[in-house]
Design a protein around this motif. Structure first.
Motif, PDB file in Angstrom:
ATOM      1  N   UNK A 146       0.840  -1.199   0.000  1.00  0.00           N
ATOM      2  CA  UNK A 146       0.000   0.000   0.000  1.00  0.00           C
ATOM      3  C   UNK A 146       0.877   1.252   0.000  1.00  0.00           C
ATOM      4  N   UNK A 147       2.097   1.105   0.499  1.00  0.00           N
ATOM      5  CA  UNK A 147       3.018   2.249   0.512  1.00  0.00           C
ATOM      6  C   UNK A 147       4.442   1.753   0.296  1.00  0.00           C
ATOM      7  N   UNK A 148       5.147   2.365  -0.656  1.00  0.00           N
ATOM      8  CA  UNK A 148       6.560   2.038  -0.903  1.00  0.00           C
ATOM      9  C   UNK A 148       7.378   3.317  -0.839  1.00  0.00           C
ATOM     10  N   UNK A 149       8.497   3.247  -0.164  1.00  0.00           N
ATOM     11  CA  UNK A 149       9.426   4.378  -0.099  1.00  0.00           C
ATOM     12  C   UNK A 149      10.763   3.886  -0.657  1.00  0.00           C
ATOM     13  N   UNK A 150      11.297   4.589  -1.642  1.00  0.00           N
ATOM     14  CA  UNK A 150      12.587   4.206  -2.240  1.00  0.00           C
ATOM     15  C   UNK A 150      13.528   5.399  -2.151  1.00  0.00           C
ATOM     16  N   UNK A 151      14.641   5.238  -1.464  1.00  0.00           N
ATOM     17  CA  UNK A 151      15.636   6.316  -1.447  1.00  0.00           C
ATOM     18  C   UNK A 151      16.633   6.082  -2.589  1.00  0.00           C
ATOM     19  N   UNK A 152      17.224   7.177  -3.060  1.00  0.00           N
ATOM     20  CA  UNK A 152      18.144   7.059  -4.204  1.00  0.00           C
ATOM     21  C   UNK A 152      17.388   6.648  -5.452  1.00  0.00           C
ATOM     22  N   UNK A 153      16.194   7.242  -5.643  1.00  0.00           N
ATOM     23  CA  UNK A 153      15.325   6.823  -6.752  1.00  0.00           C
ATOM     24  C   UNK A 153      15.575   7.616  -8.035  1.00  0.00           C
ATOM     25  N   UNK A 154      16.494   8.587  -8.000  1.00  0.00           N
ATOM     26  CA  UNK A 154      16.652   9.468  -9.163  1.00  0.00           C
ATOM     27  C   UNK A 154      17.418   8.822 -10.312  1.00  0.00           C
ATOM     28  N   UNK A 155      18.200   7.770 -10.014  1.00  0.00           N
ATOM     29  CA  UNK A 155      18.992   7.115 -11.075  1.00  0.00           C
ATOM     30  C   UNK A 155      19.429   5.738 -10.571  1.00  0.00           C
ATOM     31  N   UNK A 156      20.163   5.014 -11.411  1.00  0.00           N
ATOM     32  CA  UNK A 156      20.750   3.744 -10.995  1.00  0.00           C
ATOM     33  C   UNK A 156      19.725   2.717 -10.530  1.00  0.00           C
ATOM     34  N   UNK A 157      20.125   1.935  -9.540  1.00  0.00           N
ATOM     35  CA  UNK A 157      19.305   0.812  -9.066  1.00  0.00           C
ATOM     36  C   UNK A 157      17.946   1.281  -8.527  1.00  0.00           C
ATOM     37  N   UNK A 158      17.952   2.386  -7.774  1.00  0.00           N
ATOM     38  CA  UNK A 158      16.713   2.872  -7.157  1.00  0.00           C
ATOM     39  C   UNK A 158      15.660   3.224  -8.193  1.00  0.00           C
ATOM     40  N   UNK A 178       9.834  -0.238   2.702  1.00  0.00           N
ATOM     41  CA  UNK A 178      10.830   0.841   2.725  1.00  0.00           C
ATOM     42  C   UNK A 178      12.137   0.289   2.183  1.00  0.00           C
ATOM     43  N   UNK A 179      12.664   0.906   1.126  1.00  0.00           N
ATOM     44  CA  UNK A 179      13.928   0.446   0.539  1.00  0.00           C
ATOM     45  C   UNK A 179      15.006   1.500   0.767  1.00  0.00           C
ATOM     46  N   UNK A 180      15.941   1.186   1.643  1.00  0.00           N
ATOM     47  CA  UNK A 180      17.087   2.057   1.915  1.00  0.00           C
ATOM     48  C   UNK A 180      18.148   1.764   0.861  1.00  0.00           C
ATOM     49  N   UNK A 181      18.068   2.514  -0.246  1.00  0.00           N
ATOM     50  CA  UNK A 181      18.938   2.243  -1.393  1.00  0.00           C
ATOM     51  C   UNK A 181      20.022   3.299  -1.577  1.00  0.00           C
ATOM     52  N   UNK A 182      19.726   4.570  -1.240  1.00  0.00           N
ATOM     53  CA  UNK A 182      20.691   5.652  -1.481  1.00  0.00           C
ATOM     54  C   UNK A 182      22.009   5.316  -0.785  1.00  0.00           C
ATOM     55  N   UNK A 183      23.104   5.596  -1.473  1.00  0.00           N
ATOM     56  CA  UNK A 183      24.407   5.304  -0.878  1.00  0.00           C
ATOM     57  C   UNK A 183      25.503   5.983  -1.673  1.00  0.00           C
ATOM     58  N   UNK A 224      13.965  -3.016   3.467  1.00  0.00           N
ATOM     59  CA  UNK A 224      15.100  -3.541   2.698  1.00  0.00           C
ATOM     60  C   UNK A 224      16.296  -2.614   2.881  1.00  0.00           C
ATOM     61  N   UNK A 225      17.428  -3.220   3.136  1.00  0.00           N
ATOM     62  CA  UNK A 225      18.705  -2.518   3.174  1.00  0.00           C
ATOM     63  C   UNK A 225      19.456  -2.921   1.915  1.00  0.00           C
ATOM     64  N   UNK A 226      19.735  -1.961   1.019  1.00  0.00           N
ATOM     65  CA  UNK A 226      20.546  -2.324  -0.140  1.00  0.00           C
ATOM     66  C   UNK A 226      21.993  -2.397   0.342  1.00  0.00           C
TER      67      UNK A 226
END
Ligand SMILES: NC(=O)c1ccc[n+]([C@@H]2O[C@H](COP(=O)([O-])OP(=O)(O)OC[C@H]3O[C@@H](n4cnc5c(N)ncnc54)[C@H](OP(=O)(O)O)[C@@H]3O)[C@@H](O)[C@H]2O)c1
Length: 270
Positions: free
Chosen positions: A17-29, A106-111, A162-164
């Motif tokens: 119902x809710x997804x949060x993706x960090x680092x979503x502007x390019x790459x894997x996110x 919640x996907x902690x992708x930004x890095x 999720x921890x990328x």
């Protein structure tokens, strides 16, 4: 102690119902957000986080067409500074309580890699080191705790984090002291979360060597010549993985939902 699959595991966990993706502007996110959007039903929320407002807005416009009634919100902020982190936390505190019951992802992708031209002995500036960990460790912890609290526990709802991660969480690489120790810290942090909150599903996913800006930095800026050569050879021998291929494996893992909570799962293992 081995963590079990635990409560909330299995395919019956319901739609997101809710997804949060960090680092979503390019790459894997960005690739992951593109795969998640069509899986989100009407009335659900997708939150995209990164610094580049224009790239986020472009992606949001594309994804709003993915499903009727999908809400896509962008938060352009620097997760490496307190003001930016507060802004993202504030947005999640406002948005997450408004969604109907269902599954939170919640996907902690930004890095970031940090200055990989430097060896361990060159890392003498505490401000540089603190600012690396502020983004790569502190922000993931604060964002996760804030999102889990903001969404809360409600009947008919479940939460997945999720921890990328990376191979670097478990294996040292020369010149990569900051990156390796940041990824190791995150893996451990999320294992503790899995122990403390058995109703939260927690996964550390190592996506494999991806064909992204981060890989470009790895093969051009790594100080150690052998390491640099190793990353160049990955590209030359076409061993870099397309982001969509790796993101699809992650989506499959999340949909199967049978991983032991807190586990570190590598692209090549599945
Ligand atoms: N590439 C690989 O081979 C590889 C391998 C293993 C693991 N990983 C992991 O996979 C994840 C994604 O990597 P990637 O290769 O897609 O990286 P990337 O191409 O460098 O993209 C990084 C993403 O993070 C965002 N970001 C960077 N600094 C930020 C900040 N201060 N605040 C907010 N957002 C920020 C960037 O957006 P903005 O610039 O717009 O802020 C971008 O969307 C990372 O956690 C990485 O460690 C990558």
């Amino acid at each position: 102690m081995e963590a079990g699959a635990g409560p909330g595991a299995g395919p019956g966990a319901g739609p997101w119902i809710a997804c949060v993706v960090t680092g979503a502007s390019r790459g894997f996110g960005r690739s992951l957000a593109r795969l998640l959007a069509p899986r989100l039903g009407s009335g659900s929320l997708l939150v995209l986080v990164a610094r580049s407002a224009a790239a986020l807005a472009e992606l949001a416009a594309e994804l709003r067409g993915s499903g009727p009634g999908l809400r896509v919100e962008c938060v352009a902020a620097d997760l490496g500074c307190q003001e930016g982190l507060r802004r993202v936390v504030g947005a999640l505190q406002e948005l997450l309580p408004t969604v109907p019951p269902g599954r939170l992802l919640l996907v902690n992708n930004a890095g970031s890699l940090g200055d990989i031209s430097k060896s361990f002995l060159d890392l003498t500036d505490p401000d540089e080191i603190n600012s690396y960990f502020a983004f790569n460790v502190t922000s993931a912890l604060c964002l996760t705790s804030a999102a889990l609290q903001a969404f809360g526990t409600r009947p008919g709802s479940s939460r997945t984090v999720v921890n990328i991660s990376s191979l670097c969480a478990v294996k040292p690489f020369k010149n990569w002291a900051l990156y390796c120790s940041g990824k190791a810290a995150r893996d451990m942090m999320f294992q503790v979360l899995a122990l403390e909150e058995p109703d939260v599903r927690v996964l550390s996913y190592a996506p494999g060597p991806l064909d992204t800006d981060m890989q470009l930095l790895a093969r051009t800026k790594t100080g150690d010549p052998e390491m640099r050569q190793f990353f160049q050879s990955l590209q030359q021998s076409q061993q870099l993985i397309d982001c969509t291929v790796s993101a699809q494996k992650l989506v499959n893992l999340l949909e199967e939902n049978t991983f032991p909570s807190g586990a570190h799962v590598d692209f090549y293992e599945i």
